[in-house]
Design a protein around this motif. Structure first.
Motif: not given
Length: 563
Positions: A439, A442, A445, A458-459, A462-463, A465
């Protein structure tokens, strides 16, 4: 003391209540000086031929009114400090009660209604009651002080019947609350019965069962009508109380006018006393009756229901002290409902410390159910689930961490999201967990650990991760990944699972892809009729379902790993 009243009084926290009382002093000035200013304006001003003095007294009354307006404004500012903590406490009670019921396997169907409607009713009516009761006390205190300063004889004619009317009203409140509860219950029963009948209108008409349907509704209708008539009787009693407390003092002063004048009471004093009654005590009494008789009853009944539903005894502290963290299932059977077909039946499973197990099978076969049982979120209908030799539901939550398919992130700093299960973890350990599960790009970023997280941006991947990093960082020795990588690509999934496999402790992976089984030490295959446990090569030889799942996966372009 009644639990509702005890709760309401306990909500009057000291500092906001003192602020409310302090700002009530300037608000009481108009009530205290109302009759006094009229009496002095008449006796010392207009009747004495000094209109300027009379106008000055009235002007002073106007200035007191302005001071009272400032006090009232500050009172409403302080009101929120009293009411909002009560609302917050009720929300916590409702949510905690619902979670407690869910953890015990009981559905709390009324929790949403209590949270979205009943708590708001309590908050609004509680604020209204504070305003009404405080205003009544301020007005009565000011009027009593003013009456005693104008003419004690007039006060003796006004205050006793006023107090009697208040006492009579207070005596009716218990009866009114009981009748209001009965009316609410009758209304609910009528609504339920009428809804059942109306939903079957076509069937009733087709079978000519109109008389039977009318008979079904007739009882609840009669009960509801009787309850409404009983409430109307309480309203009539309130009218009598108002007549005693609001009109008898006025009539007493008017009837005793000649007697008062004969004893040296001036016309201005008599007029001042009437002013206190008409413009102070009567409106205060009317507001009190309307407030306590309307919103007060709603407050008592609604808060009573909330407290009744949430004041369940807290579960006793869990005394279980697991010896290690080996997991064992013995004859576990579980079904969602007494009459439902079991999802798992007579399952035996041993997970020694440090094991890495993948669970595979078709959707709906019981994989997530198994995860819930291991984590103590579900209780088996039969059999036992043990962690460290203790029942799973009694083992402290910190011994296991579950990452569900729908990962959760909350608004706040990225650091708080990641260290939620290990708040004392230093930044170096947080960064190591982030790096381990893949992660790190991410987090970079998003702006680093101090960045503010906005979950809506968040996608789903991503959540996941972030949830994986949070679980990796937790001190729980048993980690359960319930399709926790389903929104990641296969490469990212591999990085995360290998990180958890290298992490000290036991790992259970509810597989989304069959590649998770290739990386596990052992695989559990659930096929709806039983369970098969073994290594990859063993299951290829013994389990048709496992061969089929592997075949679908390799046909999709992913090769089977070499043994």
């Amino acid at each position: 003391m009644n639990p509702v009243l005890r709760y309401a009084v306990a909500g009057l926290r000291r500092r906001p209540a003192l602020a409310l009382a302090a700002w009530s002093v300037p608000e009481a000035l108009p009530s205290a000086l109302l009759g006094l200013a009229v009496a002095r304006a008449v006796d010392d001003g207009f009747l004495a031929g000094r209109p300027r003095v009379g106008l000055a007294w009235l002007g002073a009354l106007l200035l007191c009114g302005l001071a009272g307006a400032v006090g009232a404004r500050q009172v409403f500012r302080a009101l929120g400090d009293l009411v909002e903590p009560v609302r917050d406490d009720l929300v916590r009670r409702v949510v905690t009660g619902a979670l407690r019921a869910g953890a015990a396997g009981r559905a709390d169907d009324g929790a949403v209604a209590r949270l979205t409607r009943q708590v708001e009713i309590v908050r609004d009516t509680y604020a209204g009651l504070i305003v009404v009761c405080r205003g009544f006390l301020v007005t009565v205190a000011g009027a009593a002080a003013g009456l005693l300063s104008v003419a004690p004889l007039v006060a003796l004619l006004i205050l006793p019947p006023f107090a009697l009317g208040c006492a009579m009203f207070v005596a009716t409140l218990g009866v009114a609350a009981g009748r209001y509860r009965a009316a609410v219950r009758a209304d609910e029963r009528l609504a339920a019965t009428a809804g059942t009948v109306l939903a079957a209108t076509r069937d009733i008409a087709a079978r000519g069962a109109e008389e039977h349907a009318a008979a079904m509704v007739a009882g609840p209708v009669a009960e509801q009508a009787a309850a409404e008539r009983a409430l109307a009787g309480v309203a009539a009693l309130r009218t009598l109380c108002f007549a005693v407390g609001g009109w008898v003092p006025l009539l007493a002063v008017l009837a005793a006018g000649p007697w008062l004048v004969g004893r040296g009471v001036t016309a201005g004093a008599v007029l001042g006393g009437l002013t206190y009654v008409l413009f102070g005590l009567q409106p205060a009494l009317s507001r009190l009756f309307a407030g306590l008789g309307g919103s007060g009853l709603r407050f008592v009944v609604t808060l009573g229901r909330v407290l009744e539903a949430t004041d369940r005894p807290a579960p006793p502290p869990r005394p279980a002290t697991p010896r290690g963290y080996a997991v064992a299932l013995r004859g576990v059977t579980f079904g969602y409902g007494r009459h439902a077909e079991p999802v798992l039946r007579a399952l035996d499973l041993d997970l020694p410390e440090g094991d890495h197990l993948a669970v595979v099978g078709p959707s709906g076969i019981g994989k997530s159910t198994l995860a819930g049982l291991v984590c103590g979120l579900l209780e088996p209908g039969a059999g036992t689930v043990l962690v460290g030799g203790c029942p799973a539901v009694e083992v402290p939550e910190r011994a296991r961490v579950l990452i569900p398919q729908e990962a959760y992130a909350f608004a706040g700093s990225l650091r708080d999201n990641l260290s939620y299960l290990h708040p004392s973890a230093p930044d170096a350990r947080v960064a190591a967990a982030v790096e381990a599960v893949g992660a790190a790009p991410l987090v970079t970023r998003l702006g680093g650990l101090d960045a503010t997280l906005r979950p809506a941006e968040l996608s789903a991947g991503e959540r996941q991760l972030l949830a994986l990093a949070r679980a990796y960082l937790s001190p729980a020795p048993v980690a359960v990944l319930d399709e926790a990588t389903c929104h990641l690509d296969p490469a990212a999934e591999r990085v995360a699972e290998e990180a958890f496999a290298a992490r000290p402790g036991t790992l259970v992976v509810i597989a989304h892809r069959i590649s998770s089984a290739f990386r596990a030490r052992r695989v559990l295959v659930l096929d709806g009729t039983g369970a098969t446990l073994g290594g990859h090569e063993t299951l290829l030889a013994s389990s048709p379902l496992y061969r089929e799942l592997v075949g679908h996966w390799t046909a999709a372009g992913t090769p089977t790993p070499t043994p």
